[in-house]
Design a protein around this motif. Structure first.
Motif, PDB file in Angstrom:
ATOM      1  N   ILE A  60      -7.053   5.543   6.818  1.00 25.60           N
ATOM      2  CA  ILE A  60      -5.988   6.225   6.095  1.00 25.60           C
ATOM      3  C   ILE A  60      -6.067   5.936   4.602  1.00 25.60           C
ATOM      4  N   VAL A  61      -6.369   4.667   4.282  1.00 25.33           N
ATOM      5  CA  VAL A  61      -6.355   4.259   2.872  1.00 25.33           C
ATOM      6  C   VAL A  61      -7.744   4.298   2.253  1.00 25.33           C
ATOM      7  N   ARG A  62      -8.716   4.869   2.963  1.00 23.17           N
ATOM      8  CA  ARG A  62     -10.067   4.956   2.424  1.00 23.17           C
ATOM      9  C   ARG A  62     -10.054   5.742   1.110  1.00 23.17           C
ATOM     10  N   GLY A  63     -10.627   5.159   0.113  1.00 26.48           N
ATOM     11  CA  GLY A  63     -10.657   5.807  -1.187  1.00 26.48           C
ATOM     12  C   GLY A  63      -9.470   5.474  -2.072  1.00 26.48           C
ATOM     13  N   VAL A  64      -8.488   4.740  -1.512  1.00 24.85           N
ATOM     14  CA  VAL A  64      -7.336   4.339  -2.318  1.00 24.85           C
ATOM     15  C   VAL A  64      -7.769   3.307  -3.348  1.00 24.85           C
ATOM     16  N   SER A  65      -7.396   3.508  -4.571  1.00 28.20           N
ATOM     17  CA  SER A  65      -7.805   2.602  -5.642  1.00 28.20           C
ATOM     18  C   SER A  65      -7.044   1.287  -5.575  1.00 28.20           C
ATOM     19  N   TRP A  66      -7.768   0.195  -5.828  1.00 26.50           N
ATOM     20  CA  TRP A  66      -7.145  -1.122  -5.893  1.00 26.50           C
ATOM     21  C   TRP A  66      -6.536  -1.383  -7.268  1.00 26.50           C
ATOM     22  N   ARG A  67      -6.805  -0.510  -8.197  1.00 27.65           N
ATOM     23  CA  ARG A  67      -6.328  -0.723  -9.555  1.00 27.65           C
ATOM     24  C   ARG A  67      -4.807  -0.617  -9.604  1.00 27.65           C
ATOM     25  N   THR A  68      -4.179  -1.600 -10.194  1.00 33.03           N
ATOM     26  CA  THR A  68      -2.731  -1.611 -10.319  1.00 33.03           C
ATOM     27  C   THR A  68      -2.338  -2.462 -11.518  1.00 33.03           C
ATOM     28  N   ASN A  69      -1.250  -2.090 -12.136  1.00 33.34           N
ATOM     29  CA  ASN A  69      -0.686  -2.879 -13.224  1.00 33.34           C
ATOM     30  C   ASN A  69       0.461  -3.754 -12.734  1.00 33.34           C
ATOM     31  N   ARG A  70       0.636  -3.774 -11.424  1.00 32.89           N
ATOM     32  CA  ARG A  70       1.792  -4.479 -10.858  1.00 32.89           C
ATOM     33  C   ARG A  70       1.380  -5.464  -9.767  1.00 32.89           C
ATOM     34  N   LEU A  71       0.261  -6.125  -9.990  1.00 26.73           N
ATOM     35  CA  LEU A  71      -0.226  -7.103  -9.009  1.00 26.73           C
ATOM     36  C   LEU A  71       0.799  -8.198  -8.723  1.00 26.73           C
ATOM     37  N   PRO A  72       1.490  -8.763  -9.730  1.00 28.07           N
ATOM     38  CA  PRO A  72       2.502  -9.785  -9.417  1.00 28.07           C
ATOM     39  C   PRO A  72       3.578  -9.280  -8.456  1.00 28.07           C
ATOM     40  N   MET A  73       3.961  -8.014  -8.597  1.00 31.54           N
ATOM     41  CA  MET A  73       4.971  -7.455  -7.689  1.00 31.54           C
ATOM     42  C   MET A  73       4.419  -7.326  -6.272  1.00 31.54           C
ATOM     43  N   HIS A  74       3.146  -6.938  -6.155  1.00 31.64           N
ATOM     44  CA  HIS A  74       2.514  -6.870  -4.834  1.00 31.64           C
ATOM     45  C   HIS A  74       2.485  -8.254  -4.189  1.00 31.64           C
ATOM     46  N   LEU A  75       2.101  -9.252  -4.974  1.00 37.87           N
ATOM     47  CA  LEU A  75       2.036 -10.620  -4.455  1.00 37.87           C
ATOM     48  C   LEU A  75       3.418 -11.125  -4.052  1.00 37.87           C
ATOM     49  N   LEU A  76       4.428 -10.787  -4.850  1.00 37.36           N
ATOM     50  CA  LEU A  76       5.797 -11.192  -4.515  1.00 37.36           C
ATOM     51  C   LEU A  76       6.231 -10.561  -3.206  1.00 37.36           C
ATOM     52  N   ALA A 179       2.196   5.262  -1.112  1.00 37.65           N
ATOM     53  CA  ALA A 179       2.439   4.644   0.192  1.00 37.65           C
ATOM     54  C   ALA A 179       1.161   4.004   0.730  1.00 37.65           C
ATOM     55  N   GLU A 180       0.011   4.675   0.501  1.00 34.28           N
ATOM     56  CA  GLU A 180      -1.269   4.138   0.975  1.00 34.28           C
ATOM     57  C   GLU A 180      -1.594   2.820   0.279  1.00 34.28           C
ATOM     58  N   SER A 181      -1.358   2.756  -1.025  1.00 35.59           N
ATOM     59  CA  SER A 181      -1.643   1.535  -1.784  1.00 35.59           C
ATOM     60  C   SER A 181      -0.754   0.384  -1.338  1.00 35.59           C
ATOM     61  N   LEU A 182       0.533   0.665  -1.133  1.00 34.13           N
ATOM     62  CA  LEU A 182       1.455  -0.377  -0.693  1.00 34.13           C
ATOM     63  C   LEU A 182       1.081  -0.910   0.686  1.00 34.13           C
ATOM     64  N   THR A 183       0.712  -0.010   1.591  1.00 32.52           N
ATOM     65  CA  THR A 183       0.300  -0.421   2.937  1.00 32.52           C
ATOM     66  C   THR A 183      -0.957  -1.263   2.879  1.00 32.52           C
ATOM     67  N   LEU A 184      -1.922  -0.852   2.068  1.00 33.31           N
ATOM     68  CA  LEU A 184      -3.190  -1.570   1.947  1.00 33.31           C
ATOM     69  C   LEU A 184      -2.977  -2.979   1.407  1.00 33.31           C
ATOM     70  N   TYR A 185      -2.247  -3.105   0.322  1.00 33.55           N
ATOM     71  CA  TYR A 185      -2.014  -4.422  -0.274  1.00 33.55           C
ATOM     72  C   TYR A 185      -1.291  -5.350   0.691  1.00 33.55           C
ATOM     73  N   LEU A 186      -0.283  -4.817   1.388  1.00 31.36           N
ATOM     74  CA  LEU A 186       0.473  -5.665   2.304  1.00 31.36           C
ATOM     75  C   LEU A 186      -0.408  -6.222   3.409  1.00 31.36           C
ATOM     76  N   LEU A 187      -1.161  -5.346   4.078  1.00 30.97           N
ATOM     77  CA  LEU A 187      -1.955  -5.775   5.227  1.00 30.97           C
ATOM     78  C   LEU A 187      -3.132  -6.648   4.803  1.00 30.97           C
ATOM     79  N   VAL A 188      -3.793  -6.297   3.702  1.00 28.13           N
ATOM     80  CA  VAL A 188      -4.940  -7.092   3.245  1.00 28.13           C
ATOM     81  C   VAL A 188      -4.510  -8.509   2.883  1.00 28.13           C
TER      82      VAL A 188
END
Length: 295
Positions: A60-76, A179-188
């Motif tokens: 589902i998230v294939r091709g979704v970019s890992w680039r983000t300016n909000r990495l601290p928020m993802h980690l939180l 939604a794809e990026s949020l799902t990817l970051y959470l599960l990874v």
């Protein structure tokens, strides 16, 4: 045109949210089966559950970019979710499943309060009253005045608080993240965090329990994706009353597969919760617009 779109959002948000809750209920039932019938340690199940979920969403998230300016928020967000998972697992070891699910009903209270304080979402009387009624239903199910109530029940309460905080962060992230990026970051990021629990529990799963663990992972993958989709189209506070539906969903599956019938007050409380959720959906669907996050 705009009115039609907003009425569609008022409907689709709860549809995504309730469907995610149904998938989570199925995952909980599968986890309970692996733990109760085959003795798989909860930390082991949690690790493989999210590892399989990650594999399931990769197409589902294939091709979704890992680039983000909000990495601290993802980690939180992931940090809060991980703490919630660990508190939930610990609570299930000492609290009956129906009681634990009832206590998780406190999560909407945390989310609704946080949405008003930190996301500046409008807390309409309908939202506040519906969530309050849901909380009353949860208290009826919990029955804290009975001898069966113990302080260990605070573990699921802690899980509700941290999951609620994680949901608020997810809602804020939907302003800029897909939604794809949020799902990817959470599960990874959750997989290695949950892997810490394998130190004491081990990674082995009996062959007869593999299908249950795999099923739980697939259901969690779908649930996480739909949960994010719900937050994309609707306010966090608006969605929370529908979170109460997780109780009858979980208890119903537990009754079917394990034959466990909770006390009579559970059904009274569940009725209050369902009526509150149905009422808020009917009321909010008639509104011309859903108040959006102010920035």
């Amino acid at each position: 045109m705009i009115q039609t779109q907003m009425k569609t959002e008022a409907l689709m948000g709860p549809v995504y949210f309730v469907t995610a809750g149904a998938l989570f209920a199925g995952a909980n039932t599968a986890v309970q089966g692996a733990a109760m019938r085959y003795g798989v340690p909860s930390p082991t199940v949690a690790f493989w559950q999210y590892a399989i979920a990650l594999l399931a969403v990769l197409p589902i998230v294939r091709g979704v970019s890992w680039r983000t300016n909000r990495l601290p928020m993802h980690l939180l967000r992931v940090g809060l979710a991980a703490i919630g998972v660990q508190l939930w697992v610990a609570g299930l070891a000492v609290v009956p499943i129906w009681q634990a699910i009832a206590l998780i009903l406190l999560s909407p209270l945390f989310v609704t309060l946080g949405a008003g304080l930190f996301l500046r979402e409008t807390l309409t009387p309908t939202r506040v009253l519906a969530v309050t009624l849901g909380g009353i239903g949860g208290v009826l199910i919990l029955a804290p005045w009975e001898d069966a109530f113990t302080w260990a029940a605070l573990l699921p309460v802690g899980a509700a608080a941290f999951w609620g905080a994680s949901s608020l962060v997810a809602k804020r992230l939907t302003l800029t993240e897909s939604a794809e990026s949020l799902t990817l970051y959470l599960l990874v990021l959750l997989v290695p965090v949950n892997g810490l629990g394998l130190v004491g529990a081990g990674a082995f799963i009996p062959g007869e329990a593999l299908w249950l663990v795999a099923l739980s992972g697939l259901l969690v993958a779908g649930a996480q994706y739909l949960l994010v989709r719900a937050y994309v189209v609707a306010d966090a506070a608006y969605l929370q009353p529908f979170d109460h539906l997780k109780l009858p969903l979980n208890v119903g599956l537990g009754l079917v597969f394990f034959g466990f019938a909770p006390p009579g007050l559970m059904w009274v409380g569940a009725g209050v919760i369902i009526l509150a959720s149905a009422w808020v959906l009917r009321d909010e669907s008639r509104e011309r617009f859903i108040p959006r996050v102010q920035t």
